[in-house]
Each structure stands twice: as structure tokens, then as C-alpha cells.
Design an enzyme around this catalytic site. Structure first.
Site, PDB file in Angstrom:
ATOM      1  CG  HIS A  90      -0.501  -0.174   2.531  1.00 44.62           C
ATOM      2  ND1 HIS A  90      -1.075  -1.053   3.421  1.00 44.62           N
ATOM      3  CD2 HIS A  90       0.516   0.410   3.199  1.00 44.62           C
ATOM      4  CE1 HIS A  90      -0.420  -1.000   4.569  1.00 44.62           C
ATOM      5  NE2 HIS A  90       0.536  -0.121   4.460  1.00 44.62           N
ATOM      6  CG  HIS A 148      -3.281   2.260   3.847  1.00 42.16           C
ATOM      7  ND1 HIS A 148      -3.900   3.449   4.178  1.00 42.16           N
ATOM      8  CD2 HIS A 148      -2.121   2.242   4.563  1.00 42.16           C
ATOM      9  CE1 HIS A 148      -3.156   4.109   5.049  1.00 42.16           C
ATOM     10  NE2 HIS A 148      -2.071   3.404   5.306  1.00 42.16           N
TER      11      HIS A 148
END
Length: 389
Positions: free
Chosen positions: A261, A317
Site C-alpha cells: 500500500h 489501506h
């Protein structure tokens, strides 16, 4: 989704003015194409907002990738169920995991273990192919593979809505990745001064495609991203081993998901080949599995991408911070942390006050905001939490 300008789209219902101002500043950079996508977990970051998707034509902003290159999540679904853990003292399992994996900043392995050897060989070959020596950044990078770090990095044993046991962890490219990131941020800033480029923020300094500096950054960036991926795999193998020993039965993996991420990839969006920097966002192409953790003590999610083109096939995320670490320490108490962690086996220390769930956005709201970006496959609740100081 809300269109805040021609260059900025937002999926965040909970966001402060400073974060919005930072996102607008980044979105005005001339090479953004077609727009910056602000995720539901967006919060203030270094140069660019954490929780943003930044597509660029012919340039990359190193600080917009994040200083922990390749940071991300890995999860394994096991054959075990909650019944296999119910009624057992889980403290010994937590302690076994803590002994198997070095925790906290600056903590490394004492030696290269057998499972790490082929991964290190793979990274050595990749570094040679990419024409650089990682030792120029960290002499002990080999001993960093298989280490967790600190902050919001964690290892968890969780169960899903069907009471199936999952192993879940969050980490990145450790000290070597951080030093690679900081080096190239510095190079970009030096070039901006050399060429009299007027930047709204020094951390928005960029490297131009086709230059030697850009080429070197991409090669080292990709190495660090791969280090982070293998670092998570190495740690997960150790967690699997500890759970197998604790339960007296080998873990039979049913599924393994490993995703970044904080990373950059070359992708085609809106008719152009662009560099997509996801700083605190995961790739969410249609059907792609992904992982979105909550904060310490809250739910985490196994998701599937819906391929929303406006988000550049991305999703949040995690929960995203509401309070900085220093503010959280001044605001919350050790007793409040204990209350938030009732029913979860964790190392009971005031060192984790800045990770208290109340320091983050409510993960349920983040997931509601992301409903057009991902579908939820599984909701995980924690049984064991392992963190570094």
C-alpha cells in the site's frame, strides 16, 4: 465520491482542513493526470497525503510513494477454527511469535535463518541486475529481512465471520527501504534547487522520466518493493511455524494474500500510461484480493477490488489517523488502551497508547466510504496482537 476540483476527487467523509489543503496542493502539480484520488482514510503526510492515489505523466514524486517503500499487508487463512483456540491461554502463543520475529525499530535478526536464505539470494540477484549495492544504504539489510518494525506495524491472529482462523501482519521494507526513499527525496530536492524549480512544498520535489536520477530511483524502488514483499512472506512463514507448534498440528494454508500500500507502478488509465503512486492505498482492480486493516483492537477486512476507474482502481489501506502520535499520547491513557483491548491477548504496555483505536478514524466509516471501491469478503476480529515498541 465528491469532485473537489478538476484535479481532485475524494471518497473521504471524515477529513480535516489541513489534509484537504495538502491534497489540493499535490493535485495542482502540472504532471498529474487526470486527477488525484483521495481515499477514505486520508490524513496529513510528508509532502503528499497518506491515503492518496497520485497518477503522474513523465515524473514521480519520491515522497508521494512514502518513506516505507512497499509497506503493506499479508494474510493467511488456516484450516483452524475458533474452537481450536477457545479456552486456551494465548499469552504463550504471543510470546512465541515475539521470540521468532524481531520487533521494534532498530531490532534485527542475529543471523540469516534457513527460510530467509533463498529470499536474500533472490534480492542479491535483483540488486545486481538493477546495478546497485543495497549495502550502501544498510550494511545489515540481510538481517532486516524477517523483522517487523514499530509504529502501526503488527502481527495478529484473528477469526472471520465463519470463525476461521487467519494470520495477519503489516510491515514494509524496514530501514533499508527508508534510507532508499530518503536518498531519492534528497536527490529530487537538490535537482529542484539546481534548476530553480519553484515548489509549493520541498517534499513535492520530483524526478523526471528519462533522466539518470529517475532511472536509478525506479530500479532501487522496485528492489525495495520486492524486499518488503519477501519480508512479509518471511515473517508469515515464522508465524505459521509458531501457530503450528502451539496447536500441535501443521498449518494447512487455505489462502495467502500479500499486497503493497506504499508503492509505484506503471499503469494505463484514461488513455495514458502513467506512474501511479499509491501512498496509503491498495490496488483494487476488479476481482483483485486485498487487505484493509483496522486499528489496534478493531476489525480488519479481506476485500475484493471493484475496479472503479475514477479511483484508478484503488481503495483505502486502513483506518487512517485522526490524532498524531504525540497528540494521542497527550489525549489518551493506558487504562483507555486496556479497555479498548479487552478480550484480545496483547503486550500490556503504555508504549502503545499512540496506537489506541480512538487515535484512528472509525474503520466502519472508512469501509462505508469505500463501498464503491471494494466488496468485503471477510471481516476479521483479533484474538492475539503483537507489536513493536
Amino acid at each position: 465520491m465528491e469532485r473537489l476540483s478538476t484535479r481532485l476527487l475524494s471518497w473521504a467523509s471524515l477529513i480535516d482542513e489541513k489534509t484537504l489543503a495538502q491534497a489540493h496542493t499535490t493535485a495542482r502539480m502540472p504532471f498529474i493526470h487526470p486527477h488525484l484520488a483521495l481515499m477514505p482514510d486520508a490524513h496529513l503526510g510528508k509532502g503528499a497525503t497518506v491515503g492518496s492515489v497520485i497518477p503522474t505523466l513523465g515524473a514521480i514524486i519520491p515522497a508521494a510513494v512514502g518513506v516505507d517503500i512497499g509497506c503493506g499487508m499479508i494474510a493467511v487463512r488456516t484450516q483452524f477454527t475458533a474452537n481450536d483456540l477457545t479456552g486456551r491461554d494465548l499469552a504463550p502463543l504471543r510470546e512465541q511469535i515475539e521470540r521468532a520475529i524481531p520487533l521494534s525499530a532498530g531490532r534485527y535478526n542475529n543471523k540469516v535463518v534457513a527460510t530467509a536464505e533463498p529470499r536474500i539470494a533472490e534480492l542479491e540477484a535483483l540488486a545486481e541486475k538493477n546495478g546497485f549495492d543495497p549495502e550502501q544504504y544498510a550494511k545489515n539489510w540481510r538481517l532486516q529481512l524477517g523483522t517487523l518494525g514499530s509504529g502501526n506495524h503488527f502481527i495478529e491472529v484473528s477469526v472471520d465471520e465463519l470463525d476461521r482462523v487467519w494470520l495477519f501482519l503489516h510491515s514494509g521494507s524496514r530501514g533499508v527501504g527508508n534510507k532508499i526513499a530518503m536518498k531519492h527525496i534528497s536527490v529530487a530536492q537538490r535537482l529542484a534547487k539546481q534548476w530553480w524549480i519553484d515548489l509549493p512544498d520541498p517534499d513535492l520535489a520530483y524526478l523526471v522520466e528519462g533522466t539518470p536520477e529517475f532511472t536509478r530511483y525506479i530500479r532501487e524502488l522496485r528492489w525495495a518493493q520486492h524486499f518488503a514483499l519477501l519480508n512479509r512472506d518471511e515473517m508469515m512463514d515464522r508465524v505459521v511455524r509458531q501457530v503450528s507448534e502451539f496447536l500441535g498440528t501443521p498449518v494447512a494454508e487455505q489462502e495467502r494474500i500479500n499486497c503493497h500500500h506504499n508503492f509505484t507502478e506503471s499503469e494505463k488509465h484514461f488513455g495514458k500510461q502513467v506512474w501511479v503512486s499509491r501512498k496509503g492505498a491498495i490496488q483494487a482492480d476488479a476481482g483483485r484480493p486485498g487487505l484493509i486493516p483496522g486499528s489496534m483492537g478493531t476489525a480488519s477486512y479481506v476485500v475484493e477490488g471493484l475496479g472503479d476507474p475514477q479511483s484508478l482502481n484503488s481503495s483505502p489501506h486502513g483506518a487512517g489517523r485522526n490524532f498524531s502520535r504525540s497528540t494521542a499520547r497527550k489525549t489518551f491513557t493506558h487504562e483507555q488502551l486496556r479497555e479498548a483491548m479487552v478480550g484480545i491477548e496483547f503486550r500490556d504496555t503504555s508504549a502503545f497508547i499512540d496506537e489506541i483505536p480512538q487515535a484512528y478514524k472509525p474503520i466502519d466509516q472508512v469501509m462505508a466510504d469505500a463501498a464503491s471501491l471494494v466488496s468485503i469478503r471477510h471481516t476479521l476480529r483479533q484474538l492475539v496482537n503483537v507489536k513493536g515498541d
